[in-house]
Design a protein around this motif. Structure first.
Motif, PDB file in Angstrom:
ATOM      1  N   PHE A 174       0.833  -1.193   0.000  1.00  0.00           N
ATOM      2  CA  PHE A 174       0.000   0.000   0.000  1.00  0.00           C
ATOM      3  C   PHE A 174       0.870   1.246   0.000  1.00  0.00           C
ATOM      4  CE2 PHE A 174      -3.015  -3.099   1.366  1.00  0.00           C
ATOM      5  CZ  PHE A 174      -4.279  -2.599   1.090  1.00  0.00           C
ATOM      6  N   THR A 175       0.513   2.218  -0.826  1.00  0.00           N
ATOM      7  CA  THR A 175       1.203   3.506  -0.872  1.00  0.00           C
ATOM      8  C   THR A 175       0.300   4.568  -0.252  1.00  0.00           C
ATOM      9  OG1 THR A 175       2.327   2.884  -2.915  1.00  0.00           O
ATOM     10  CG2 THR A 175       2.231   5.235  -2.391  1.00  0.00           C
ATOM     11  N   PRO A 176       0.792   5.316   0.750  1.00  0.00           N
ATOM     12  CA  PRO A 176      -0.017   6.387   1.344  1.00  0.00           C
ATOM     13  C   PRO A 176       0.245   7.722   0.667  1.00  0.00           C
ATOM     14  CG  PRO A 176       1.938   6.046   2.661  1.00  0.00           C
ATOM     15  CD  PRO A 176       2.013   5.072   1.516  1.00  0.00           C
ATOM     16  N   LYS A 177      -0.776   8.576   0.650  1.00  0.00           N
ATOM     17  CA  LYS A 177      -0.592   9.956   0.201  1.00  0.00           C
ATOM     18  C   LYS A 177      -1.647  10.826   0.866  1.00  0.00           C
ATOM     19  CE  LYS A 177      -3.186   9.514  -4.143  1.00  0.00           C
ATOM     20  NZ  LYS A 177      -3.080   9.627  -5.608  1.00  0.00           N
ATOM     21  N   LEU A 178      -1.414  12.117   0.804  1.00  0.00           N
ATOM     22  CA  LEU A 178      -2.337  13.106   1.341  1.00  0.00           C
ATOM     23  C   LEU A 178      -2.835  13.951   0.183  1.00  0.00           C
ATOM     24  CD1 LEU A 178      -3.480  14.159   4.058  1.00  0.00           C
ATOM     25  CD2 LEU A 178      -1.615  15.808   4.088  1.00  0.00           C
ATOM     26  N   GLN A 179      -4.132  14.257   0.192  1.00  0.00           N
ATOM     27  CA  GLN A 179      -4.722  15.118  -0.822  1.00  0.00           C
ATOM     28  C   GLN A 179      -5.363  16.322  -0.155  1.00  0.00           C
ATOM     29  OE1 GLN A 179      -7.346  12.445  -3.067  1.00  0.00           O
ATOM     30  NE2 GLN A 179      -5.737  12.248  -4.606  1.00  0.00           N
ATOM     31  N   GLU A 180      -5.529  17.410  -0.938  1.00  0.00           N
ATOM     32  CA  GLU A 180      -6.065  18.666  -0.420  1.00  0.00           C
ATOM     33  C   GLU A 180      -7.081  19.254  -1.389  1.00  0.00           C
ATOM     34  OE1 GLU A 180      -2.709  21.368  -0.120  1.00  0.00           O
ATOM     35  OE2 GLU A 180      -2.338  21.250  -2.255  1.00  0.00           O
ATOM     36  N   SER A 181      -7.970  20.121  -0.842  1.00  0.00           N
ATOM     37  CA  SER A 181      -8.987  20.763  -1.666  1.00  0.00           C
ATOM     38  C   SER A 181      -9.573  21.956  -0.919  1.00  0.00           C
ATOM     39  CB  SER A 181     -10.101  19.768  -1.996  1.00  0.00           C
ATOM     40  OG  SER A 181     -11.127  20.392  -2.737  1.00  0.00           O
ATOM     41  N   ASP A 182     -10.186  22.862  -1.677  1.00  0.00           N
ATOM     42  CA  ASP A 182     -10.934  23.962  -1.076  1.00  0.00           C
ATOM     43  C   ASP A 182     -12.405  23.600  -0.884  1.00  0.00           C
ATOM     44  OD1 ASP A 182      -8.913  25.913  -0.721  1.00  0.00           O
ATOM     45  OD2 ASP A 182      -8.950  26.347  -2.859  1.00  0.00           O
ATOM     46  N   THR A 183     -12.812  22.431  -1.420  1.00  0.00           N
ATOM     47  CA  THR A 183     -14.196  21.968  -1.285  1.00  0.00           C
ATOM     48  C   THR A 183     -14.195  20.515  -0.831  1.00  0.00           C
ATOM     49  OG1 THR A 183     -14.491  20.996  -3.488  1.00  0.00           O
ATOM     50  CG2 THR A 183     -14.766  23.390  -3.318  1.00  0.00           C
ATOM     51  N   THR A 184     -15.380  19.984  -0.539  1.00  0.00           N
ATOM     52  CA  THR A 184     -15.485  18.571  -0.169  1.00  0.00           C
ATOM     53  C   THR A 184     -15.833  17.690  -1.366  1.00  0.00           C
ATOM     54  OG1 THR A 184     -17.797  18.875   0.451  1.00  0.00           O
ATOM     55  CG2 THR A 184     -16.150  19.078   2.213  1.00  0.00           C
ATOM     56  N   THR A 185     -15.899  18.269  -2.550  1.00  0.00           N
ATOM     57  CA  THR A 185     -16.199  17.513  -3.767  1.00  0.00           C
ATOM     58  C   THR A 185     -15.023  16.606  -4.107  1.00  0.00           C
ATOM     59  OG1 THR A 185     -17.555  19.333  -4.574  1.00  0.00           O
ATOM     60  CG2 THR A 185     -16.826  17.712  -6.209  1.00  0.00           C
ATOM     61  N   GLY A 186     -15.296  15.316  -4.254  1.00  0.00           N
ATOM     62  CA  GLY A 186     -14.234  14.340  -4.480  1.00  0.00           C
ATOM     63  C   GLY A 186     -13.307  14.666  -5.623  1.00  0.00           C
ATOM     64  N   GLY A 187     -13.857  15.130  -6.749  1.00  0.00           N
ATOM     65  CA  GLY A 187     -13.058  15.434  -7.931  1.00  0.00           C
ATOM     66  C   GLY A 187     -12.176  16.658  -7.795  1.00  0.00           C
ATOM     67  N   ASP A 188     -12.385  17.456  -6.748  1.00  0.00           N
ATOM     68  CA  ASP A 188     -11.583  18.667  -6.544  1.00  0.00           C
ATOM     69  C   ASP A 188     -10.273  18.394  -5.802  1.00  0.00           C
ATOM     70  OD1 ASP A 188     -13.574  20.073  -7.804  1.00  0.00           O
ATOM     71  OD2 ASP A 188     -14.389  20.963  -5.976  1.00  0.00           O
ATOM     72  N   PHE A 189     -10.135  17.218  -5.208  1.00  0.00           N
ATOM     73  CA  PHE A 189      -8.933  16.909  -4.435  1.00  0.00           C
ATOM     74  C   PHE A 189      -7.757  16.623  -5.351  1.00  0.00           C
ATOM     75  CE2 PHE A 189     -11.967  16.499  -1.085  1.00  0.00           C
ATOM     76  CZ  PHE A 189     -11.257  16.796   0.073  1.00  0.00           C
ATOM     77  N   THR A 190      -6.587  17.145  -4.966  1.00  0.00           N
ATOM     78  CA  THR A 190      -5.344  16.883  -5.689  1.00  0.00           C
ATOM     79  C   THR A 190      -4.288  16.461  -4.680  1.00  0.00           C
ATOM     80  OG1 THR A 190      -4.657  19.199  -5.519  1.00  0.00           O
ATOM     81  CG2 THR A 190      -5.850  18.547  -7.523  1.00  0.00           C
ATOM     82  N   ASP A 191      -3.272  15.772  -5.154  1.00  0.00           N
ATOM     83  CA  ASP A 191      -2.189  15.344  -4.271  1.00  0.00           C
ATOM     84  C   ASP A 191      -1.461  16.565  -3.721  1.00  0.00           C
ATOM     85  OD1 ASP A 191      -2.947  12.823  -5.061  1.00  0.00           O
ATOM     86  OD2 ASP A 191      -1.137  12.415  -6.229  1.00  0.00           O
ATOM     87  N   LYS A 210      -4.975  24.757   1.896  1.00  0.00           N
ATOM     88  CA  LYS A 210      -6.329  24.331   1.557  1.00  0.00           C
ATOM     89  C   LYS A 210      -7.131  24.056   2.829  1.00  0.00           C
ATOM     90  CE  LYS A 210      -5.485  24.291  -2.883  1.00  0.00           C
ATOM     91  NZ  LYS A 210      -6.100  25.161  -3.836  1.00  0.00           N
ATOM     92  N   ARG A 211      -8.448  24.155   2.717  1.00  0.00           N
ATOM     93  CA  ARG A 211      -9.314  23.970   3.875  1.00  0.00           C
ATOM     94  C   ARG A 211      -9.523  22.488   4.234  1.00  0.00           C
ATOM     95  NH1 ARG A 211     -15.373  26.449   5.025  1.00  0.00           N
ATOM     96  NH2 ARG A 211     -15.780  25.094   6.807  1.00  0.00           N
ATOM     97  N   TYR A 212      -9.500  21.614   3.233  1.00  0.00           N
ATOM     98  CA  TYR A 212      -9.798  20.198   3.471  1.00  0.00           C
ATOM     99  C   TYR A 212      -8.625  19.319   3.059  1.00  0.00           C
ATOM    100  CZ  TYR A 212     -14.544  22.019   3.664  1.00  0.00           C
ATOM    101  OH  TYR A 212     -15.664  22.742   3.981  1.00  0.00           O
ATOM    102  N   ILE A 213      -8.406  18.257   3.837  1.00  0.00           N
ATOM    103  CA  ILE A 213      -7.416  17.246   3.477  1.00  0.00           C
ATOM    104  C   ILE A 213      -8.049  15.871   3.652  1.00  0.00           C
ATOM    105  CG2 ILE A 213      -5.380  18.642   3.990  1.00  0.00           C
ATOM    106  CD1 ILE A 213      -5.098  17.093   6.644  1.00  0.00           C
ATOM    107  N   ARG A 214      -7.463  14.885   2.978  1.00  0.00           N
ATOM    108  CA  ARG A 214      -7.898  13.500   3.139  1.00  0.00           C
ATOM    109  C   ARG A 214      -6.719  12.584   2.846  1.00  0.00           C
ATOM    110  NH1 ARG A 214     -11.767  12.417  -2.192  1.00  0.00           N
ATOM    111  NH2 ARG A 214     -10.074  12.289  -3.706  1.00  0.00           N
ATOM    112  N   THR A 215      -6.788  11.374   3.366  1.00  0.00           N
ATOM    113  CA  THR A 215      -5.746  10.384   3.109  1.00  0.00           C
ATOM    114  C   THR A 215      -6.209   9.419   2.029  1.00  0.00           C
ATOM    115  OG1 THR A 215      -6.555   8.873   4.818  1.00  0.00           O
ATOM    116  CG2 THR A 215      -4.874  10.472   5.480  1.00  0.00           C
ATOM    117  N   VAL A 216      -5.242   8.883   1.306  1.00  0.00           N
ATOM    118  CA  VAL A 216      -5.500   7.822   0.338  1.00  0.00           C
ATOM    119  C   VAL A 216      -4.446   6.751   0.567  1.00  0.00           C
ATOM    120  CG1 VAL A 216      -5.699   7.179  -2.095  1.00  0.00           C
ATOM    121  CG2 VAL A 216      -6.418   9.464  -1.347  1.00  0.00           C
ATOM    122  N   LEU A 217      -4.893   5.528   0.828  1.00  0.00           N
ATOM    123  CA  LEU A 217      -4.005   4.382   0.970  1.00  0.00           C
ATOM    124  C   LEU A 217      -4.280   3.485  -0.228  1.00  0.00           C
ATOM    125  CD1 LEU A 217      -4.508   3.664   4.787  1.00  0.00           C
ATOM    126  CD2 LEU A 217      -2.796   5.116   3.685  1.00  0.00           C
TER     127      LEU A 217
END
Length: 128
Positions: free
Chosen positions: A51-68, A96-103
């Motif tokens: 598994f490769t981990p990464k962090l993504q960020e966005s100004d909205t909660t829309t899934g398609g707006d997140f970038t690495d 950015k206001r929002y972050i999320r993890t991707v494994l």
């Protein structure tokens, strides 16, 4: 003076579990906090689960707006693949206001893992 707990907020983004597929967490809202860190905790790996981990960020909660998140906005680095029985921590210094993890599952079967986002330096303290 030594109380850290009143100055942070911990958000569980990946509940500890055996992951058998790519896991994308829900967005974490950083509004009201001036710093953040991600902690990933791993357990056993089965059948060479990679598994490769990464962090993504966005100004909205829309899934398609997140970038690495760019490397310049991270304090520390994630490994290219998670190892068994390990703990990783990486700071976020982006804007950015929002972050999320991707494994991301690359190969193999599974890994036991969990992740927490720790929000710090609150605008209003103590944090409840």
């Amino acid at each position: 003076m030594r109380d850290l707990a009143s100055n942070i907020s911990a958000v569980q983004v990946v509940a500890p579990a055996v992951l058998t597929a790519t896991n994308t967490s829900a967005a974490v809202d950083l509004l009201g906090f001036n710093s953040a860190a991600v902690v990933i905790n791993t357990g056993a790996i089965v059948s060479a689960g990679n598994f490769t981990p990464k962090l993504q960020e966005s100004d909205t909660t829309t899934g398609g707006d997140f970038t690495d998140v760019a490397a310049a906005h991270l304090v520390g680095t994630f490994p290219s693949a998670l190892a068994a029985a390990s703990v990783y921590r990486v700071g976020y210094v982006g804007t950015k206001r929002y972050i999320r993890t991707v494994l991301t599952l690359n190969s193999g079967t599974s890994i036991a893992a969990g992740a927490v986002v720790i929000k710090g330096n609150p605008a209003d303290a103590p944090v409840t």
